[in-house]
Design a protein around this motif. Structure first.
Motif, PDB file in Angstrom:
ATOM      1  N   VAL A 120       5.625  14.411  14.699  1.00 43.40           N
ATOM      2  CA  VAL A 120       5.398  14.604  16.134  1.00 43.40           C
ATOM      3  C   VAL A 120       4.479  15.810  16.304  1.00 43.40           C
ATOM      4  CG1 VAL A 120       6.503  14.793  18.386  1.00 43.40           C
ATOM      5  CG2 VAL A 120       7.773  13.777  16.469  1.00 43.40           C
ATOM      6  N   GLU A 121       3.342  15.595  16.968  1.00 40.67           N
ATOM      7  CA  GLU A 121       2.365  16.670  17.121  1.00 40.67           C
ATOM      8  C   GLU A 121       2.355  17.220  18.539  1.00 40.67           C
ATOM      9  OE1 GLU A 121      -1.523  15.707  15.747  1.00 40.67           O
ATOM     10  OE2 GLU A 121      -0.900  15.755  13.644  1.00 40.67           O
ATOM     11  N   LEU A 142       5.454  18.501  13.723  1.00 42.68           N
ATOM     12  CA  LEU A 142       6.869  18.556  13.379  1.00 42.68           C
ATOM     13  C   LEU A 142       7.154  17.372  12.451  1.00 42.68           C
ATOM     14  CD1 LEU A 142       9.515  20.094  13.991  1.00 42.68           C
ATOM     15  CD2 LEU A 142       9.858  18.527  15.914  1.00 42.68           C
ATOM     16  N   PRO A 143       7.470  17.626  11.182  1.00 45.79           N
ATOM     17  CA  PRO A 143       7.652  16.526  10.237  1.00 45.79           C
ATOM     18  C   PRO A 143       8.843  15.635  10.594  1.00 45.79           C
ATOM     19  CG  PRO A 143       7.423  18.630   9.090  1.00 45.79           C
ATOM     20  CD  PRO A 143       7.629  18.939  10.539  1.00 45.79           C
ATOM     21  N   VAL A 144       8.747  14.373  10.224  1.00 43.65           N
ATOM     22  CA  VAL A 144       9.850  13.417  10.337  1.00 43.65           C
ATOM     23  C   VAL A 144      10.081  12.829   8.951  1.00 43.65           C
ATOM     24  CG1 VAL A 144      10.668  11.261  11.359  1.00 43.65           C
ATOM     25  CG2 VAL A 144       9.284  12.846  12.723  1.00 43.65           C
ATOM     26  N   VAL A 166       6.206  26.086  10.188  1.00 43.15           N
ATOM     27  CA  VAL A 166       6.985  25.295  11.156  1.00 43.15           C
ATOM     28  C   VAL A 166       8.439  25.292  10.690  1.00 43.15           C
ATOM     29  CG1 VAL A 166       7.295  23.060  12.283  1.00 43.15           C
ATOM     30  CG2 VAL A 166       4.997  23.865  11.702  1.00 43.15           C
ATOM     31  N   PRO A 167       9.327  26.020  11.382  1.00 49.40           N
ATOM     32  CA  PRO A 167      10.694  26.204  10.894  1.00 49.40           C
ATOM     33  C   PRO A 167      11.655  25.091  11.310  1.00 49.40           C
ATOM     34  CG  PRO A 167      10.385  27.507  12.851  1.00 49.40           C
ATOM     35  CD  PRO A 167       9.064  26.827  12.585  1.00 49.40           C
ATOM     36  N   ALA A 168      11.243  23.838  11.109  1.00 46.74           N
ATOM     37  CA  ALA A 168      12.106  22.718  11.506  1.00 46.74           C
ATOM     38  C   ALA A 168      11.527  21.412  10.978  1.00 46.74           C
ATOM     39  CB  ALA A 168      12.233  22.647  13.023  1.00 46.74           C
ATOM     40  N   PHE A 169      12.375  20.401  10.897  1.00 43.24           N
ATOM     41  CA  PHE A 169      11.926  19.028  10.670  1.00 43.24           C
ATOM     42  C   PHE A 169      12.946  18.096  11.324  1.00 43.24           C
ATOM     43  CE2 PHE A 169      14.385  20.102   6.824  1.00 43.24           C
ATOM     44  CZ  PHE A 169      15.298  19.043   6.751  1.00 43.24           C
ATOM     45  N   LEU A 170      12.521  16.856  11.543  1.00 44.48           N
ATOM     46  CA  LEU A 170      13.389  15.835  12.119  1.00 44.48           C
ATOM     47  C   LEU A 170      13.795  14.842  11.044  1.00 44.48           C
ATOM     48  CD1 LEU A 170      11.441  14.993  15.420  1.00 44.48           C
ATOM     49  CD2 LEU A 170      13.097  16.835  15.004  1.00 44.48           C
ATOM     50  N   VAL A 171      15.007  14.310  11.180  1.00 39.29           N
ATOM     51  CA  VAL A 171      15.484  13.244  10.298  1.00 39.29           C
ATOM     52  C   VAL A 171      15.631  11.992  11.149  1.00 39.29           C
ATOM     53  CG1 VAL A 171      17.257  12.495   8.682  1.00 39.29           C
ATOM     54  CG2 VAL A 171      16.706  14.934   8.878  1.00 39.29           C
TER      55      VAL A 171
END
Length: 203
Positions: A120-121, A142-144, A166-171
């Motif tokens: 997600v950009e 934001l990586p998925v 980027v201190p996060a990612f999505l699962v």
């Protein structure tokens, strides 16, 4: 089982229980979902992690356990046990240097990941500053990553997908992991990610 690590674990447990109640109040840790951690020490790596199976809105300090760098139980003050996801908390803390990791099941994150499974950009948004990212210029991604019940598989995928700074990612179909230098920073990053994902879903 060894005894808990004294005052350090006690203080961390109280902070994690309070933070879990806060996130549960936002609807981000429903039905016992999610887990939070803080690093107790680095060498050897030890983390305090919310225990598996409890209602996160009702946790007490007794519902927090100490784990090692593989997420294995080191100490507890009750019969509580760590979630399998504690292993991923430990890996994130080791790789990123984070002092705290939060894993939350927010609807906004699940929806955004479903709509943009390759990441997600975001660009041109003031909220990006809460992640330590610029509000203008190059987009922040934001990586998925695909979900897996095997924490080694999920961990490998997540760490391979990390975006610098980027201190996060999505699962996918699951939620988010966010981290920071301490619990307050991890909270700030999680709140920013949820806001950004809500915007992405509605756009």
């Amino acid at each position: 089982m060894t005894p808990p690590t004294g005052a350090g674990l006690a203080a961390a447990a109280a902070a994690l229980a309070a933070e879990a109640a806060r996130f549960a109040g936002l609807g981000w840790m429903r039905a016992t979902s999610g887990n939070l951690s803080v690093v107790l020490r680095r060498d050897p790596l030890r983390l305090a992690v919310t225990a598996s199976g409890g209602d996160k809105g009702e946790l007490t300090a007794a519902d927090v356990v100490e784990v090692d760098d593989a997420g294995r139980l080191v100490a507890a003050v009750s019969a509580a046990r760590p979630s399998a996801e504690a292993a991923l908390h430990a890996r994130i803390a080791a790789v990123t240097g984070a002092g705290s990791v939060v894993h939350l099941h927010t609807l906004a994150c699940v929806r955004a990941a479903a709509r943009q499974p390759r990441g997600v950009e975001f660009a041109g948004l003031e909220m990006l500053k809460a992640l330590g990212r610029p509000a203008d210029g190059e987009a922040t991604r934001l990586p998925v990553v695909a979900n897996s019940q095997d924490m080694a598989v999920l961990g490998d995928a997540a760490l391979a997908a990390l975006e610098p700074g980027v201190p996060a990612f999505l699962v996918a179909g699951h939620g988010m992991y966010a981290w920071g230098e301490d619990l307050r920073a991890a909270r700030r990053h999680a709140e920013a990610v949820d806001w950004l994902c809500a915007l992405a879903h509605e756009a």
